[in-house]
Motif scaffolding. Structure first.
Motif, PDB file in Angstrom:
ATOM      1  N   UNK A  43       0.835  -1.192   0.000  1.00  9.06           N
ATOM      2  CA  UNK A  43       0.000   0.000   0.000  1.00  9.06           C
ATOM      3  C   UNK A  43       0.877   1.252   0.000  1.00  9.06           C
ATOM      4  N   UNK A  44       0.691   2.093  -0.986  1.00 13.35           N
ATOM      5  CA  UNK A  44       1.394   3.376  -1.042  1.00 13.35           C
ATOM      6  C   UNK A  44       0.480   4.422  -1.659  1.00 13.35           C
ATOM      7  N   UNK A  45       0.387   5.549  -0.991  1.00 15.27           N
ATOM      8  CA  UNK A  45      -0.314   6.724  -1.494  1.00 15.27           C
ATOM      9  C   UNK A  45       0.239   7.922  -0.716  1.00 15.27           C
ATOM     10  N   UNK A  46      -0.165   9.135  -1.021  1.00 17.11           N
ATOM     11  CA  UNK A  46       0.431  10.288  -0.336  1.00 17.11           C
ATOM     12  C   UNK A  46       0.328  10.262   1.180  1.00 17.11           C
ATOM     13  N   UNK A  47      -0.656   9.543   1.723  1.00 11.13           N
ATOM     14  CA  UNK A  47      -0.861   9.531   3.168  1.00 11.13           C
ATOM     15  C   UNK A  47      -0.196   8.337   3.854  1.00 11.13           C
ATOM     16  N   UNK A  48       0.343   7.420   3.071  1.00  2.99           N
ATOM     17  CA  UNK A  48       1.136   6.289   3.571  1.00  2.99           C
ATOM     18  C   UNK A  48       2.243   6.038   2.550  1.00  2.99           C
TER      19      UNK A  48
ATOM     20  N   UNK B 292      -0.461  -0.434  -4.366  1.00  2.00           N
ATOM     21  CA  UNK B 292      -1.912  -0.581  -4.435  1.00  2.00           C
ATOM     22  C   UNK B 292      -2.585   0.503  -3.603  1.00  2.00           C
ATOM     23  N   UNK B 293      -3.867   0.710  -3.852  1.00  2.95           N
ATOM     24  CA  UNK B 293      -4.627   1.818  -3.253  1.00  2.95           C
ATOM     25  C   UNK B 293      -3.954   3.166  -3.526  1.00  2.95           C
ATOM     26  N   UNK B 294      -3.516   3.431  -4.756  1.00  2.00           N
ATOM     27  CA  UNK B 294      -2.777   4.669  -5.047  1.00  2.00           C
ATOM     28  C   UNK B 294      -3.588   5.942  -4.843  1.00  2.00           C
TER      29      UNK B 294
ATOM     30  N   UNK C  71       0.769  10.427 -10.830  1.00  2.78           N
ATOM     31  CA  UNK C  71       2.037  10.873 -11.425  1.00  2.78           C
ATOM     32  C   UNK C  71       3.175  10.795 -10.414  1.00  2.78           C
ATOM     33  N   UNK C  72       2.895  11.187  -9.180  1.00  3.90           N
ATOM     34  CA  UNK C  72       3.904  11.128  -8.116  1.00  3.90           C
ATOM     35  C   UNK C  72       4.412   9.697  -7.926  1.00  3.90           C
ATOM     36  N   UNK C  73       3.511   8.736  -7.995  1.00  5.33           N
ATOM     37  CA  UNK C  73       3.891   7.331  -7.862  1.00  5.33           C
ATOM     38  C   UNK C  73       4.664   6.843  -9.086  1.00  5.33           C
ATOM     39  N   UNK C  74       4.180   7.175 -10.270  1.00  5.91           N
ATOM     40  CA  UNK C  74       4.840   6.739 -11.501  1.00  5.91           C
ATOM     41  C   UNK C  74       6.238   7.323 -11.617  1.00  5.91           C
TER      42      UNK C  74
END
Length: 264
Positions: free
Chosen positions: A152-157, A176-178, A207-210
């Motif tokens: 799990x990765x997104x701006x809040x984790x 996952x859960x982007x 975009x930040x993840x990519x």
């Protein structure tokens, strides 16, 4: 086949919703579909793939072995059942869905390597593995045999410690859960950055993840969202944008069942 950087996730999609999402996703250009035994949608994913008419070799398919099937007696039979549901003789990638406290990791990895030798899967990997468990897997089969760690990765984790470890070991990161179940759409900082670039907050998160070379697997049942996620542009965020996004990390973990490992 190389895993496309943007895939279509199917977590929480059931029945007709799962079928429609995958069918539409394939129609608009997705060539990477992510499912799992526990999602209870492999049959719908398989039907959508079959109905798409696309050659099997053109679509990268990932599934995951559920924790109850990680033992020697069940892993390969359960994988064969998944293949039957998916209407294919192989998948491109099989992951251990979660670390198990019941079965030894060696036993599970031995069976996965056997599945690869048998041609049931092209690659094997792990999911939801913290540093300790990932290192154990590396010690058993080598980092070169671990295709990805799906986390799990997104701006809040942002999972920085684990991400840095995986980068050091040369193991791909799949996020996952982007979009954090849509939370990115309401965050004021992401909305401000999005307004500046005339895009949506979802575009900013994606975009930040990519840009970090992660594979991302957002899910949606809406055609417009599927199209927009697939068309995400890269390398337009400024250094100030990235710093601002980094400040949003608050260890907001959304996938944290009772059997979770000890997180980093």
């Amino acid at each position: 086949m190389k895993m496309p950087q943007i895939g279509l996730g199917t977590f929480r999609l059931k029945g007709q919703d799962a079928y429609n999402s995958v069918k539409t996703g394939l129609e608009v250009g997705y060539r990477h579909i992510d499912t799992a035994q526990i999602y209870d949608n492999e049959e719908e994913v398989g039907k959508a793939l079959a109905d798409s008419g696309l050659p099997r070799a053109e679509v990268f398919i990932t599934t995951k072995i559920w924790i109850e099937n990680l033992g020697k007696e069940k892993l390969i039979p359960s994988l064969k059942e998944s293949l039957s549901k998916l209407q294919t003789s192989y998948v491109d990638l099989v992951l251990i869905h979660w670390p198990s406290k019941e079965f030894s990791l060696k036993e599970t990895l031995d069976e996965l390597m056997k599945a690869k030798t048998l041609g049931l899967t092209k690659e094997i990997g792990i999911s939801n593995f913290p540093i300790k468990e990932t290192q154990e897997a590396i010690d058993l089969i080598g980092a070169n045999n671990i295709y990805t760690n799906q986390i799990e990765i997104h701006p809040f984790l942002q999972n920085k410690k684990l991400v840095n470890f995986l980068n050091e070991k040369g193991i791909r990161v799949t996020a996952y859960m982007p979009l954090a179940y849509g939370k990115v759409m309401t965050d004021e900082s992401l909305k401000a950055i999005a307004t500046q670039h005339k895009v949506s907050p979802a575009d900013i998160s994606m975009s930040w993840l990519l840009d970090q070379n992660f594979t991302v697997i957002p899910s949606s049942t809406k055609k417009v969202n599927l199209e927009n996620n697939l068309k995400t542009k890269k390398n337009f965020l400024s250094k100030d944008d990235v710093v601002r996004i980094q400040t949003l990390d608050r260890n907001d973990r959304l996938a944290n069942p009772g059997f979770s490992p000890i997180w980093d």
